[in-house]
Design an enzyme around this catalytic site. Structure first.
Site, short mmCIF file in Angstrom:
data_model
loop_
_atom_site.label_atom_id
_atom_site.label_comp_id
_atom_site.label_asym_id
_atom_site.label_seq_id
_atom_site.Cartn_x
_atom_site.Cartn_y
_atom_site.Cartn_z
N HIS A 1 -1.28 6.69 5.66
CA HIS A 1 -0.32 5.69 5.42
C HIS A 1 1.05 6.16 4.68
O HIS A 1 1.95 5.51 3.91
CB HIS A 1 -0.48 4.29 5.06
CG HIS A 1 0.23 3.31 5.23
ND1 HIS A 1 0.26 1.99 4.88
CD2 HIS A 1 1.13 3.16 6.44
CE1 HIS A 1 1.13 1.30 5.50
NE2 HIS A 1 1.80 1.85 6.28
N ASN B 1 -3.39 -2.46 -4.40
CA ASN B 1 -2.57 -3.60 -4.66
C ASN B 1 -3.46 -4.89 -4.95
O ASN B 1 -4.75 -4.96 -4.68
CB ASN B 1 -1.40 -4.02 -3.66
CG ASN B 1 -1.88 -3.96 -2.33
OD1 ASN B 1 -1.65 -3.10 -1.58
ND2 ASN B 1 -2.77 -4.87 -1.82
N HIS C 1 -8.94 -5.21 4.16
CA HIS C 1 -7.49 -5.61 4.42
C HIS C 1 -7.86 -6.20 6.00
O HIS C 1 -8.75 -5.90 6.68
CB HIS C 1 -6.69 -4.05 4.93
CG HIS C 1 -5.45 -4.20 5.61
ND1 HIS C 1 -5.12 -4.45 6.70
CD2 HIS C 1 -4.52 -3.70 4.73
CE1 HIS C 1 -3.92 -4.54 6.75
NE2 HIS C 1 -3.31 -3.98 5.75
N CYS D 1 0.66 -1.30 0.10
CA CYS D 1 -0.03 -0.02 -0.09
C CYS D 1 0.67 1.19 -0.05
O CYS D 1 0.53 2.17 -0.61
CB CYS D 1 -0.88 -0.12 1.08
SG CYS D 1 -0.31 -0.53 2.73
#
Length: 476
Positions: free
Chosen positions: A149, A303, A233, A93
């Site tokens: 992130h 991803n 996730h 990510c």
């Protein structure tokens, strides 16, 4: 889960009480009268960019998922173009998000070498132009709802990199109920203020996205909303899995949040279905506010899929440069500019969204940071054209080059050549049958890699081993 010292978090009983009562509060809040606003803009489209987290190529029913349905995402495909050769810039990510923000290969910045960012003091440079900062400078309202992130406070953050507002989390993954990260620290923020909310995370993000659109609609200026879900996730928690969340919370295993001892196809289905419901709420808000016909909507993933994903017809998962680790679903809706219910074979990659959306917004990129992607909408008006794309990943020293339909891959010292048009599963190694092509692609890769930052042995790199996943036996 191991708790990091110096971080505040709710007591077990207080958190349990808040979570068990939060759903009723949230439903009541959503039942309040909603505005119906038709507004004028400067003619440029609004933009909503929806990014799932670790969603596999075939995890939407419009891409082939068989055991559950995603009607709202499928409706996006009915209204726009569905790309079947869409790639993420990385199999994890932070690196992909760096490319999404900059429109360039992530390997040009230290943050892009983190696979993903864990706890090093690096982040997206504040002076680097980004998609939201360029749009904001041209008159757009900007907001990020969901995952960041790309660096921690006080040095980095979405408000420092082009977003007017932020609601979400800063780490790579948090629990859907406790909102605690890998090290046990609470990680839910409204701007730069830590907030405690008693609700399932996917629902919270949907709530805020709808409220943000309603707020945007009060202005004549166009808007850019990044809606970056955590779903699907890990940890593997659906909307009714509070008990499992609390079990993880009480664990003494420092890797408990990775949830290697839980999950399943039914849970995964509920996670994706919940996200799909929130996509439907966003689209309903656009319709109710009269914004649907002048809003670009993009849906994709950061991803390839994880443990319970469907990546058919590809092999490989997140952290791997096999197609399953980097091939992602991608849908674009733009009424009047993109033909509805169409499928495109054009090869695209995450960093292409920056020139695409800047062009749609009549916004000029920064010439000091040349973009490396293409304008996807412009490409749709032309015959399909071949592209040469590159990837590398530190775990197992992976490297890859796709040139046309041929793909060079090196992983754990083993080298391969595949023809993806005939062999999407990457089973037939053509290296020795076509040595000239193999050497040409390997050379292309080497020539490209010297133009990037060198590999950083201190950067974190994530990967699975035989002790983690049974189908990775032999990977030490």
């Amino acid at each position: 889960m191991v708790k990091s010292t110096g971080n505040q978090f709710l007591s077990f009983m207080n958190r349990r009480e808040m979570m068990l009562t939060g759903a009723a509060f949230s439903v009541g809040a959503c039942a309040l009268p909603q505005p119906s606003i038709a507004r004028r803009t400067d003619g440029r489209p609004n933009i909503i960019f929806i990014m799932a987290d670790d969603l596999g190529y075939a995890d939407l029913s419009c891409y082939g998922r068989r055991d559950y349905q995603t009607p709202h995402c499928d409706r996006l495909a009915d209204r726009g173009v569905r790309f079947v050769q869409s790639y993420s810039n990385s199999p994890v990510c932070s690196a992909t998000r760096t490319a999404l923000m900059t429109g360039r290969y992530q390997y040009r910045l230290p943050i892009g070498l983190e696979e993903p960012l864990l706890n090093r003091p690096v982040g997206l440079p504040l002076d680097h132009p980004t998609l939201p900062s360029l749009l904001r400078a041209s008159g757009y309202q900007t907001a990020l709802v969901g995952k960041w992130h790309l660096g921690a406070l006080p040095d980095y953050g979405p408000l420092q990199s082009g977003y007017d507002t932020f609601y979400g989390f800063r780490q790579g993954g948090i629990d859907y109920f406790t909102h605690e990260g890998l090290f046990g620290d609470h990680d839910l923020w409204d701007g730069e203020i830590e907030v405690h909310e008693a609700e399932y995370l996917t629902t919270l993000l949907g709530d805020r996205a709808v409220a943000q659109i309603e707020s945007f609609a009060k202005s004549d200026a166009p808007f850019f909303l990044s809606l970056h879900f955590s779903a699907p996730h890990w940890p593997w928690e659906g909307p009714d899995d509070l008990t499992e969340s609390l079990r993880i919370d009480e664990s003494t295993d420092p890797r408990a949040l990775l949830h290697l001892d839980g999950g399943g196809l039914a849970t995964y289905a509920r996670m994706v279905e919940s996200m799909d419901t929130q996509v439907g709420r966003v689209m309903s808000a656009l319709t109710r506010l009269g914004l649907e016909q002048n809003t670009i909507v993009v849906f994709t993933s950061d991803n390839g899929g994880e443990r319970f994903s469907d990546t058919w017809p590809f092999k490989g998962i997140k952290t791997e440069l096999l197609e399953g680790g980097v091939r992602v679903p991608a849908i674009m809706v733009w009424p009047g500019s993109v033909t509805p219910a169409t499928t495109s074979e054009q090869v695209i990659i995450t960093m292409d969204w920056v020139p695409t959306l800047l062009a749609a917004a009549s916004c000029v990129p920064d010439p000091d940071y040349p973009l490396e992607g293409i304008d996807i909408v412009a490409a749709l008006t032309k015959p399909l054209h071949d592209r040469t794309l590159f990837w590398r990943y530190q775990h197992l020293l992976q490297e890859s080059c796709r040139d046309g339909d041929l793909k060079y891959l090196k992983i754990n010292g083993n080298t391969f050549l595949f023809d993806l048009s005939q062999d999407p599963m990457e089973r037939a190694n053509l290296r020795d049958r076509f040595p000239v092509d193999f050497e040409r692609l390997a050379r292309l890769y080497q020539e490209w890699e010297v133009t990037m930052l060198p590999r950083d042995s201190q950067a974190f790199t994530h990967g699975y081993h035989g002790a983690d996943l049974a189908d990775h036996f032999g990977v030490d």
